[in-house]
Write a protein that holds these residues in place. Structure first.
Motif, mmCIF file in Angstrom:
data_model
loop_
_atom_site.group_PDB
_atom_site.id
_atom_site.type_symbol
_atom_site.label_atom_id
_atom_site.label_comp_id
_atom_site.label_asym_id
_atom_site.label_seq_id
_atom_site.Cartn_x
_atom_site.Cartn_y
_atom_site.Cartn_z
ATOM 1 N N ASN A 153 4.169 1.502 12.847
ATOM 2 C CA ASN A 153 4.586 2.899 12.773
ATOM 3 C C ASN A 153 4.481 3.366 11.325
ATOM 4 O OD1 ASN A 153 6.043 5.347 12.561
ATOM 5 N ND2 ASN A 153 7.096 4.884 14.470
ATOM 6 N N SER A 154 3.476 4.206 11.049
ATOM 7 C CA SER A 154 3.216 4.663 9.677
ATOM 8 C C SER A 154 3.899 5.986 9.379
ATOM 9 C CB SER A 154 1.715 4.840 9.449
ATOM 10 O OG SER A 154 1.034 3.685 9.817
ATOM 11 N N SER A 155 4.620 6.519 10.348
ATOM 12 C CA SER A 155 5.199 7.848 10.117
ATOM 13 C C SER A 155 6.731 7.852 10.106
ATOM 14 C CB SER A 155 4.683 8.831 11.173
ATOM 15 O OG SER A 155 4.985 8.348 12.465
ATOM 16 N N ALA A 156 7.348 6.714 10.393
ATOM 17 C CA ALA A 156 8.820 6.687 10.453
ATOM 18 C C ALA A 156 9.451 6.764 9.066
ATOM 19 C CB ALA A 156 9.288 5.428 11.182
ATOM 20 N N LEU A 157 8.692 6.343 8.060
ATOM 21 C CA LEU A 157 9.166 6.350 6.676
ATOM 22 C C LEU A 157 8.108 7.052 5.829
ATOM 23 C CD1 LEU A 157 11.367 5.057 4.695
ATOM 24 C CD2 LEU A 157 9.713 3.211 4.366
ATOM 25 N N SER A 158 8.545 7.971 4.949
ATOM 26 C CA SER A 158 7.528 8.628 4.114
ATOM 27 C C SER A 158 7.979 8.694 2.660
ATOM 28 C CB SER A 158 7.228 10.030 4.643
ATOM 29 O OG SER A 158 8.408 10.792 4.643
ATOM 30 N N ARG A 159 7.038 9.001 1.799
ATOM 31 C CA ARG A 159 7.312 9.070 0.365
ATOM 32 C C ARG A 159 7.446 10.534 -0.021
ATOM 33 N NH1 ARG A 159 5.648 5.456 -4.517
ATOM 34 N NH2 ARG A 159 5.269 3.800 -3.013
ATOM 35 N N PHE A 182 11.806 7.633 -1.089
ATOM 36 C CA PHE A 182 11.413 7.453 0.309
ATOM 37 C C PHE A 182 12.404 8.168 1.213
ATOM 38 C CE2 PHE A 182 9.679 3.820 -1.979
ATOM 39 C CZ PHE A 182 8.345 3.904 -1.606
ATOM 40 N N SER A 183 11.924 8.536 2.369
ATOM 41 C CA SER A 183 12.801 9.229 3.298
ATOM 42 C C SER A 183 12.449 8.844 4.738
ATOM 43 C CB SER A 183 12.643 10.733 3.039
ATOM 44 O OG SER A 183 12.769 11.449 4.214
ATOM 45 N N LYS A 193 16.316 -1.128 15.464
ATOM 46 C CA LYS A 193 15.134 -2.003 15.374
ATOM 47 C C LYS A 193 15.184 -2.939 14.159
ATOM 48 C CE LYS A 193 11.472 0.258 17.975
ATOM 49 N NZ LYS A 193 12.044 1.489 18.530
ATOM 50 N N HIS A 194 14.562 -4.090 14.342
ATOM 51 C CA HIS A 194 14.313 -5.001 13.222
ATOM 52 C C HIS A 194 12.850 -4.796 12.821
ATOM 53 C CE1 HIS A 194 14.310 -9.439 11.629
ATOM 54 N NE2 HIS A 194 14.108 -8.548 10.679
ATOM 55 N N VAL A 195 12.651 -4.244 11.623
ATOM 56 C CA VAL A 195 11.284 -3.889 11.221
ATOM 57 C C VAL A 195 10.751 -4.829 10.141
ATOM 58 C CG1 VAL A 195 11.580 -1.453 11.822
ATOM 59 C CG2 VAL A 195 12.061 -2.197 9.486
ATOM 60 N N LEU A 196 9.432 -4.979 10.157
ATOM 61 C CA LEU A 196 8.754 -5.749 9.111
ATOM 62 C C LEU A 196 8.126 -4.753 8.143
ATOM 63 C CD1 LEU A 196 7.884 -8.626 8.183
ATOM 64 C CD2 LEU A 196 5.727 -8.234 9.398
ATOM 65 N N LEU A 197 8.673 -4.709 6.933
ATOM 66 C CA LEU A 197 8.159 -3.814 5.903
ATOM 67 C C LEU A 197 6.997 -4.522 5.212
ATOM 68 C CD1 LEU A 197 8.836 -1.075 4.524
ATOM 69 C CD2 LEU A 197 10.464 -2.322 3.090
ATOM 70 N N VAL A 198 5.830 -3.871 5.176
ATOM 71 C CA VAL A 198 4.624 -4.542 4.672
ATOM 72 C C VAL A 198 4.094 -3.864 3.416
ATOM 73 C CG1 VAL A 198 2.179 -4.978 5.193
ATOM 74 C CG2 VAL A 198 3.925 -5.514 6.893
ATOM 75 N N GLU A 209 12.863 -2.480 -2.391
ATOM 76 C CA GLU A 209 14.302 -2.215 -2.472
ATOM 77 C C GLU A 209 14.606 -0.774 -2.074
ATOM 78 O OE1 GLU A 209 15.844 -2.615 -6.433
ATOM 79 O OE2 GLU A 209 17.855 -1.976 -5.871
ATOM 80 N N SER A 210 13.819 0.134 -2.631
ATOM 81 C CA SER A 210 14.030 1.548 -2.369
ATOM 82 C C SER A 210 13.774 1.887 -0.890
ATOM 83 C CB SER A 210 13.098 2.349 -3.283
ATOM 84 O OG SER A 210 13.304 3.710 -3.128
ATOM 85 N N CYS A 211 12.697 1.346 -0.332
ATOM 86 C CA CYS A 211 12.394 1.559 1.098
ATOM 87 C C CYS A 211 13.523 1.020 1.962
ATOM 88 C CB CYS A 211 11.110 0.834 1.500
ATOM 89 S SG CYS A 211 9.601 1.599 0.932
ATOM 90 N N THR A 212 13.967 -0.195 1.654
ATOM 91 C CA THR A 212 14.972 -0.857 2.485
ATOM 92 C C THR A 212 16.285 -0.092 2.460
ATOM 93 O OG1 THR A 212 13.945 -2.982 2.070
ATOM 94 C CG2 THR A 212 16.212 -3.024 2.859
ATOM 95 N N ASN A 213 16.705 0.316 1.265
ATOM 96 C CA ASN A 213 17.963 1.048 1.160
ATOM 97 C C ASN A 213 17.916 2.348 1.950
ATOM 98 O OD1 ASN A 213 19.435 -0.825 -0.269
ATOM 99 N ND2 ASN A 213 18.652 -0.116 -2.255
ATOM 100 N N GLU A 214 16.739 2.922 2.085
ATOM 101 C CA GLU A 214 16.586 4.129 2.891
ATOM 102 C C GLU A 214 16.596 3.779 4.385
ATOM 103 O OE1 GLU A 214 16.751 6.885 1.160
ATOM 104 O OE2 GLU A 214 16.789 7.995 3.057
ATOM 105 N N LEU A 215 15.871 2.735 4.749
ATOM 106 C CA LEU A 215 15.756 2.351 6.165
ATOM 107 C C LEU A 215 17.106 1.965 6.775
ATOM 108 C CD1 LEU A 215 12.448 0.256 5.995
ATOM 109 C CD2 LEU A 215 12.789 2.299 7.403
ATOM 110 N N VAL A 216 17.909 1.205 6.008
ATOM 111 C CA VAL A 216 19.166 0.701 6.590
ATOM 112 C C VAL A 216 20.239 1.786 6.730
ATOM 113 C CG1 VAL A 216 18.768 -1.683 5.838
ATOM 114 C CG2 VAL A 216 20.092 -0.147 4.384
#
Ligand code: ZN
Length: 233
Positions: A153-159, A182-183, A193-198, A209-216
């Motif tokens: 899923n390339s659209s669930a998280l954006s910069r 990130f948002s 969901k348990h996601v794999l950040l790549v 770190e920044s992506c994860t803090n936003e995702l959680v």
């Protein structure tokens, strides 16, 4: 007939030599993108088999990550560095896909991906993606997806804001300039969901770190991490 074909093949490769993107040597007839020697000699970290490995430790006290791993080591002059350079700056997308596929098979065989639900590529800023024509993390994710069956899923998280070219900045600046860039754009998809950040390369870990803090921030989201390479820690 096959003799004539081989002859023709040799003739074509004289005119248009096919070279290994990792070492620059000529590729054999049955080799594609990476020669067999490089394929074997690219040093694997084995971190997917090791809990509390150096990549996981990098994030301790910074963000909540379930598990993290990297395929290889990003050393100066290393094969993986040449490959990632050819992917990002020469636009050879197949390299990202192929390395993602190779690593995906490893992650699948070891059970690393067993409790994962989806793959989220680290987003590039849209303007940077327009210039490059693609997001390398996206391509790597496609390869991992094909090997593992996990959806991307390339659209669930954006910069959301531009960050200056990170490679030109000091280590300290790289630590500080990715906060809040990130948002989450699809919390409904991510929920529970348990996601794999790549990502392609982990250096300071500040992007992850920044992506994860936003995702959680989304309810029930857990994050694990996979990268093609990790810089010396
Ligand atoms: Zn090679």
């Amino acid at each position: 007939m096959s003799y004539l074909y081989d002859l023709w093949d040799d003739f074509i490769s004289l005119l248009f030599p096919r070279l290994c993107y990792a070492c620059g040597n000529h590729l054999g007839r049955n080799e594609n993108l990476i020669c067999t020697e490089c394929y074997i000699l690219i040093p694997r970290t084995g971190y997917h088999l090791q809990s509390d490995n150096p990549v996981e430790k990098l994030f301790w006290g910074r963000c909540r990550i379930e598990k993290a791993a990297a395929f290889s080591f990003y050393n100066r002059g290393s094969r993986i560095r040449n490959l990632i350079h050819n992917l990002k700056y020469k636009g050879i997308r197949d390299i990202g896909y192929e390395l993602g596929r190779i690593y995906g098979l490893t992650l699948k065989d070891s059970g690393f991906i067993n409790d994962l639900d989806a793959i989220i590529p680290v987003p590039l800023h849209p303007s940077k993606e327009r210039v490059r024509g693609f997001n390398q993390s996206d391509i790597i994710s496609q390869g991992i997806s094909d090997a593992t069956g996990l959806p991307v899923n390339s659209s669930a998280l954006s910069r959301i804001t531009v960050s200056a070219t990170q490679t030109k900045k000091s280590r300290y600046d790289r630590w500080t300039n990715v906060e809040g860039i990130f948002s989450v754009t699809d919390p409904g998809y991510l929920k529970g969901k348990h996601v794999l950040l790549v990502d392609d390369v982990i250096t300071t870990g500040s992007t992850i770190e920044s992506c994860t803090n936003e995702l959680v921030k989304t309810e029930g989201v857990r994050v694990s991490v996979a990268a093609l390479a990790v810089a010396p820690l």
